[in-house]
Design an enzyme around this catalytic site. Structure first.
Site, PDB file in Angstrom:
ATOM      1  N   LEU D 222      39.597  37.351  32.544  1.00 47.30           N
ATOM      2  CA  LEU D 222      40.609  36.515  33.182  1.00 47.30           C
ATOM      3  C   LEU D 222      40.540  36.629  34.706  1.00 47.30           C
ATOM      4  CD1 LEU D 222      43.135  34.727  32.977  1.00 47.30           C
ATOM      5  CD2 LEU D 222      44.491  36.814  32.837  1.00 47.30           C
ATOM      6  N   ASP D 223      40.367  35.510  35.356  1.00 43.16           N
ATOM      7  CA  ASP D 223      40.344  35.458  36.822  1.00 43.16           C
ATOM      8  C   ASP D 223      39.254  36.319  37.438  1.00 43.16           C
ATOM      9  OD1 ASP D 223      42.402  33.656  36.705  1.00 43.16           O
ATOM     10  OD2 ASP D 223      43.921  35.206  36.836  1.00 43.16           O
ATOM     11  N   GLU D 224      38.290  36.722  36.633  1.00 43.08           N
ATOM     12  CA  GLU D 224      37.073  37.299  37.178  1.00 43.08           C
ATOM     13  C   GLU D 224      36.055  36.173  37.266  1.00 43.08           C
ATOM     14  OE1 GLU D 224      36.385  40.468  38.177  1.00 43.08           O
ATOM     15  OE2 GLU D 224      38.494  40.967  37.951  1.00 43.08           O
TER      16      GLU D 224
END
Lengths: 278, 278, 278, 278
Positions: D222-224
């Protein structure tokens, strides 16, 4: 409960804040936000207060006029949607940015019309059900063309602001006079650099490392007028002037929309060739 | 004529501005600048006014205390030079930036000493005729070392601010407590990104396109505490973490000096974990 | 293993990269970094390559000269410290920024002297054990004064760059000629805005919302010359021109130091009135 | 004359530039621009060259494959419009920004469809004659909903990029796998700050002085995922989280459009969790 934006400007003198805040206190108004500025060079006082309470606008106006001296400018504004007209030529980035915000309900404004000297942007504008007026300049001199534009604008009774969203024609003093302090322009350079035609070519030739945009009120001097907002973006030797133009468009549209927002929220005072922004 | 910075914060209630401005009017004080902010989420009121007039500080204080309720925090500050101590470890960029400003008379402060856990920066500091105190941490545990640092600091009677200008050791709650709201730190990242050790290595590994720095008051949580100022700079894939560190130093020193200036001008209110800056 | 910066510029023609990279391959040189740029408007080619290998500088030079045509400019630079002279007047922020970097070993340069038309900054410079030369302009006309400055500079044999770190006097063509492409100036505005005297006053009067600084090579036209780096900072109506000046100083010093770093790393090509920066 | 973008990445070894430039020379190709980068930490080589000449794509490919080793990744791209799909939820600012560019012919892409889990943005999209597919998530679990979205996307044969223009649902590994390296997301924070839900509320609570946005390729974390572009904007204590959200939208849309432009021009290499951008 009603909300008002109270805008006061006048020569600075002792007791102004006291008088105004006393009145608000006596009228049982809540102060939601309050900004003041004293320009000590010119001995001028500016104040923008947002108040909330049970009072009619006319009564508040009267109370302020009674309390304050005659030479004080008082403006009381209800936070309702303002009427704006957009003027464009061929480029759509500033226009489009405003239209998308409008569609999203983000703009405290009614766009009552778009005026252009070309019909190029008509399809885009009409997608958003906004009337488009093409007033061609072909075969007309500047005065004749402007007369027709003014005639077109005359159909709108209450124009709060005319946004020159890349309207690429110079306005005459007659026009500027007619819509004094209502004309917001975006200039595609970091003023006062690169006044006049094709600023990106000028910037490219000068080899600058930053390009910018300036939103300002229009006065009779070309690309002069009180500056509302400015921004810049990095460029380098690898950018052609066309690349600069492309990058610059993002700065232009954001800078213009930011200025428009400030105007719609009654946050701008104009004093001489400058703005005070709260 | 004397000048005072009047700082007021309290629960928000009607009439605060009125009461204060009435008092200033009656005391014949000129308002040079005035900023207010209402935090409506937390029902808090903040005000910073700079006034000028013929009145003793004690008299002004008494007048304000009489006029305002007991739960109102009132601070009256004369714009005199504050006493600051700098704490450093090995890097000189933040320290040097402050020293050069100091030498130029740009800083409204007396640097009464520099404390470090190394002697590396002693020659630089002594060029500026400022006492340098090396309190080595070698062979000491954190508590022992801090006790010695606190002892060293105890010799200074009135410390207004301790500036952690790249002091690379974690402070214990005892220390933070002892200098509550007086500790300004520069963290070499755009907080809350990259908390903890070697933020530039972390940033490099994450592949960010901007790096930053954060000046903040120190609280007991590592790299937490109210943020005063932040800034960033562009980086790209070509930057090693050492390059990022080098570029980052410019951001760090400017960000810290900006925060220090705000503190020295009494422009910062702290509320919970946030700052209000006028 | 030796490291070289190979700088090539010439008219663009097919096969340049091929010829150069072939040579590097045959000489068993590692390419550590490589940048090229073709200015197609002016049909010019620029290349900066950092190579590593077992070869003498003279041999590398000869090989390149043999491989490439006569009209190709070839510069081969070993990454050693360059000799720089600083010139200042009264303000210390740019000077101080450079001195602190110097002291920290951050600068790939030897500061061989500081020249000023005042003795004001002598104490600061001498803290860092750098010779200071005060060449007063009092009672001298521009030519006489410059003759004395040139005489002073003549004592230094190999000056790579002269950094005008807020040297507030205009240089004559004689001076500029004598140190052609070696003079780096910081102008305290976002050029080409506000050319000439007191740009901050000009900016204040114009009511701009951003102020900037420009580092550039000096040519004979005042505040013209190829721009190396530029940066800006936000200002608002609340800033007096003195405030702008104070804020501007941070931009000036960082912009100048950035330009100096680029010069010391041989990253700048000058073509006409522009720079190509790798 | 045909134009090609040649993208090469492989383990670094001597002679790569030589081999490639030799080939271009022998094939009589003009080099319009050339960028290289050696990641010495990971011993990787990246090259993007734009060439022009009289050669078929297949012939150029064959020549490069013959000249270079098997472990070298070679991509040859003709600068034709790429096919993109936009995915959105309820907010229109990123979508609108892309649509306006599209309408102006500024985007080197065909928008072949817009997919959303709501029908809210259908009217806006259909103004631009682009097919809109509402795949509601109501009464479906994540896997069921995604299966329907994947089914919807399957109708498009050649998708070059899927732009998550504020698509507010988390994607499963199945989805990410299916469109590996083709998913460009805009996250409404300056990553890695404020991962997860409502970053503006998080930013407001933390009291930051800058907010930002991050465009990145989507991976399973997530959000990487590799960051393509980031930008920030100033905020202060006066901003509610709603104000931050409003200001942030401008940063989001510009940052996403900038990343999309880089992708459409084949300027991005992905290596591990980072991007190399030419």
């Amino acid at each position: 409960m009603k909300q008002y934006r109270v805008l006061i400007d006048c020569s600075d003198k002792k007791g102004l804040v006291y008088k105004v805040s006393k009145l608000f206190f006596e009228l049982e108004l809540n102060i939601l936000s309050n900004h003041e500025y004293v320009d000590s060079d010119n001995n001028k006082f500016f104040m923008r207060t947002v108040v909330e309470g049970n009072i009619e606008e006319s009564k508040l106006t009267l109370a302020l006029q009674t309390e304050l001296d005659d030479d004080v400018n008082i403006q009381i504004v209800s936070p309702v949607k303002k009427n704006i007209v957009l003027m464009v030529t061929k480029e759509s980035h500033c226009l489009g940015d405003i239209l998308i915000r409008y569609e999203a309900g983000e703009l405290d404004a009614n766009i009552i019309g778009v005026v252009s000297n070309y019909d190029l942007l008509q399809p885009l504008v009409e997608k958003f059900d906004i009337p488009y007026f093409c007033v061609s300049h072909v075969d007309l001199n500047r005065e004749e063309h402007e007369a027709k534009v003014l005639e077109c604008l005359a159909q709108f009774k209450d124009i709060d602001y005319i946004v020159l969203a890349k309207y690429m024609r110079i306005l005459t003093p007659t026009f500027v006079e007619a819509y004094n302090k209502k004309l917001i322009n975006i200039h595609h350079s970091f003023l006062p650099s690169f006044i006049g035609a094709n600023p990106y070519k000028q910037a490219h030739e000068r080899g600058v490392k930053l390009i910018g945009a300036t939103a300002h009120f229009v006065t009779n001097d070309l690309d002069e007028g009180p500056i509302i907002s400015q921004d810049v973006i990095n460029v380098n030797h690898d950018h052609s002037w066309r690349d600069m133009q492309r990058s610059g468009r993002d700065v232009e549209k954001i800078t213009l929309s930011r200025a428009l927002k400030l105007a719609l929220e009654d946050r701008i005072f104009v004093e001489g060739n400058k703005t005070i922004i709260f």
